[in-house]
Design a protein around this motif. Structure first.
Motif, mmCIF file in Angstrom:
data_model
loop_
_atom_site.group_PDB
_atom_site.id
_atom_site.type_symbol
_atom_site.label_atom_id
_atom_site.label_comp_id
_atom_site.label_asym_id
_atom_site.label_seq_id
_atom_site.Cartn_x
_atom_site.Cartn_y
_atom_site.Cartn_z
ATOM 1 N N GLY A 10 17.117 0.952 0.433
ATOM 2 C CA GLY A 10 18.173 1.241 -0.535
ATOM 3 C C GLY A 10 17.620 1.745 -1.852
ATOM 4 O O GLY A 10 16.783 2.639 -1.893
ATOM 5 N N GLU A 11 18.090 1.123 -2.952
ATOM 6 C CA GLU A 11 17.625 1.499 -4.288
ATOM 7 C C GLU A 11 16.502 0.580 -4.776
ATOM 8 O O GLU A 11 16.141 0.600 -5.957
ATOM 9 N N GLY A 12 15.958 -0.213 -3.867
ATOM 10 C CA GLY A 12 14.877 -1.112 -4.241
ATOM 11 C C GLY A 12 13.662 -0.345 -4.731
ATOM 12 O O GLY A 12 13.262 0.653 -4.136
ATOM 13 N N ARG A 13 13.077 -0.841 -5.807
ATOM 14 C CA ARG A 13 11.891 -0.175 -6.367
ATOM 15 C C ARG A 13 10.632 -0.810 -5.781
ATOM 16 O O ARG A 13 10.552 -2.032 -5.602
ATOM 17 N N ILE A 14 9.658 0.036 -5.507
ATOM 18 C CA ILE A 14 8.435 -0.392 -4.818
ATOM 19 C C ILE A 14 7.235 -0.049 -5.693
ATOM 20 O O ILE A 14 6.929 1.126 -5.913
ATOM 21 N N ALA A 15 6.571 -1.057 -6.205
ATOM 22 C CA ALA A 15 5.407 -0.857 -7.074
ATOM 23 C C ALA A 15 4.152 -0.794 -6.214
ATOM 24 O O ALA A 15 3.319 -1.696 -6.211
ATOM 25 N N ALA A 16 4.040 0.284 -5.465
ATOM 26 C CA ALA A 16 2.921 0.430 -4.533
ATOM 27 C C ALA A 16 1.684 0.987 -5.243
ATOM 28 O O ALA A 16 1.787 1.662 -6.265
ATOM 29 N N TYR A 36 0.864 -1.184 0.000
ATOM 30 C CA TYR A 36 0.000 0.000 0.000
ATOM 31 C C TYR A 36 0.900 1.235 0.000
ATOM 32 O O TYR A 36 1.809 1.339 0.837
ATOM 33 N N VAL A 37 0.620 2.179 -0.869
ATOM 34 C CA VAL A 37 1.414 3.412 -0.870
ATOM 35 C C VAL A 37 1.234 4.155 0.449
ATOM 36 O O VAL A 37 2.136 4.859 0.914
ATOM 37 N N GLU A 38 0.093 3.934 1.107
ATOM 38 C CA GLU A 38 -0.154 4.573 2.400
ATOM 39 C C GLU A 38 0.821 4.103 3.478
ATOM 40 O O GLU A 38 1.011 4.793 4.484
ATOM 41 N N ASN A 39 1.427 2.931 3.265
ATOM 42 C CA ASN A 39 2.434 2.467 4.224
ATOM 43 C C ASN A 39 3.570 3.474 4.348
ATOM 44 O O ASN A 39 4.213 3.570 5.399
ATOM 45 N N TYR A 40 3.832 4.196 3.272
ATOM 46 C CA TYR A 40 4.889 5.203 3.273
ATOM 47 C C TYR A 40 4.347 6.617 3.447
ATOM 48 O O TYR A 40 4.912 7.413 4.196
ATOM 49 N N THR A 41 3.260 6.934 2.758
ATOM 50 C CA THR A 41 2.782 8.320 2.824
ATOM 51 C C THR A 41 2.247 8.681 4.207
ATOM 52 O O THR A 41 2.225 9.857 4.573
ATOM 53 N N ALA A 42 1.837 7.685 4.992
ATOM 54 C CA ALA A 42 1.359 7.972 6.347
ATOM 55 C C ALA A 42 2.452 8.580 7.217
ATOM 56 O O ALA A 42 2.156 9.274 8.198
ATOM 57 N N GLY A 43 3.714 8.343 6.857
ATOM 58 C CA GLY A 43 4.811 8.859 7.657
ATOM 59 C C GLY A 43 5.449 10.119 7.102
ATOM 60 O O GLY A 43 6.485 10.575 7.621
ATOM 61 N N LEU A 44 4.845 10.710 6.082
ATOM 62 C CA LEU A 44 5.469 11.885 5.467
ATOM 63 C C LEU A 44 5.454 13.106 6.380
ATOM 64 O O LEU A 44 6.364 13.944 6.312
ATOM 65 N N GLY A 45 4.443 13.206 7.235
ATOM 66 C CA GLY A 45 4.414 14.317 8.183
ATOM 67 C C GLY A 45 5.618 14.267 9.116
ATOM 68 O O GLY A 45 6.249 15.293 9.389
#
Length: 282
Positions: A162-168, A140-149
């Motif tokens: 690292g440089e791993g790509r995430i197809a969220a 879920y892209v929210e797994n990351y965007t929830a922590g942007l604040g």
């Protein structure tokens, strides 16, 4: 009758909302542990039934008359397999025509620590004799965007991918996929590998956050153990910190990347973009 378990959770509510676009509410059952939390769904005409993964008798009652069941995986990591077994067994007793399950991307070969319980659940489903569809959801892209604040507040985005790509993709994207499988009149595939259209690195996420916020937020890549300790330091329970750090480490090895675009094909539209995800979070 379409049964959606865990219907008051973040994904479950979105699945119900998506189903309501094409399915009469009286043909949808929200199977929930706490009926009171589903009052808003009942107000829309959705049937609400008590269903507890730890109480097989409640599952038999909840699945009465079911033709299709969506098992949204339990949030209780470490207890999922017996809970899921109870749901699969109840669906088999109810002789449902289709059993769908929210698994994880490439569950059969994934390096993610959380994939183990999904593999065991998939094996239970295959052994049940039920017609099934495995919705192997990516991140879920929210797994990351929830922590942007927090990243803005601290002036950096930390992780161990690292440089791993995430197809969220967004929860709403995965919810629409589940609804498409449940409401479709035609045949469905046994396995769907579902992920976002365009993968990104955490450095690219940090760059997009910087662009939209007007504040420079670099990405700090940490060793897995240091990232885990950082997460515990900001208040996360150790098991949650373990899960997040492990997932990032697996992402660094490609566990969350995918280019098949099966998700957008299934839902008939592109998945959320990184720019739109960041915009929504901000």
């Amino acid at each position: 009758m379409i049964i959606v378990t865990g219907a008051t959770g973040q994904l479950g509510r979105l699945v119900i909302a998506s189903l309501l676009k094409t399915t009469p509410p009286a043909q949808i059952v929200a199977a929930v542990r706490d009926v009171a939390k589903a009052a808003d769904l009942a107000a829309q005409g959705v049937q609400v039934r008590h269903a507890d993964y730890n109480d097989p008798a409640s599952l038999d009652s909840a699945f009465a008359g079911a033709t299709k069941v969506l098992l949204i995986s339990s949030s209780e990591v470490g207890r999922r397999v017996p809970q899921h077994r109870a749901v699969v067994d109840a669906a088999a007793r109810a002789k449902v025509g289709l059993f769908a399950y929210t698994s994880v991307l490439r569950a059969d070969s994934s390096q993610l620590g959380l994939a183990g319980e999904h593999r065991e659940t998939e094996a239970l489903i295959r052994a049940s004799g039920l017609a099934y569809s495995l919705l192997r959801n990516g991140w879920y892209v929210e797994n990351y965007t929830a922590g942007l604040g927090g990243a803005l507040a601290h002036g950096a985005l930390a992780g161990a991918a690292g440089e791993g790509r995430i197809a969220a993709a967004a929860r709403a994207d995965y919810a629409d996929a589940a609804a498409a499988v449940l409401s479709g009149a035609g045949p469905v595939e046994q396995v769907y590998e579902l992920a976002g259209d365009t993968a990104f690195t955490l450095a690219e996420l940090a760059a997009e956050l910087s662009r939209q916020s007007g504040k420079q937020v670099p990405f700090h890549n940490l060793p897995q153990h240091e990232y885990r300790e950082m997460l515990i330091g900001v208040g996360l329970p150790a098991p949650v910190a373990d899960l997040i750090a492990d997932s990032d480490a697996a992402a660094a090895k490609g566990a969350l990347d995918d280019s098949g675009r099966a998700l957008s094909k299934l839902i008939g539209r592109p998945t959320i973009t990184l720019a739109d995800a960041v915009k929504a979070a901000l």
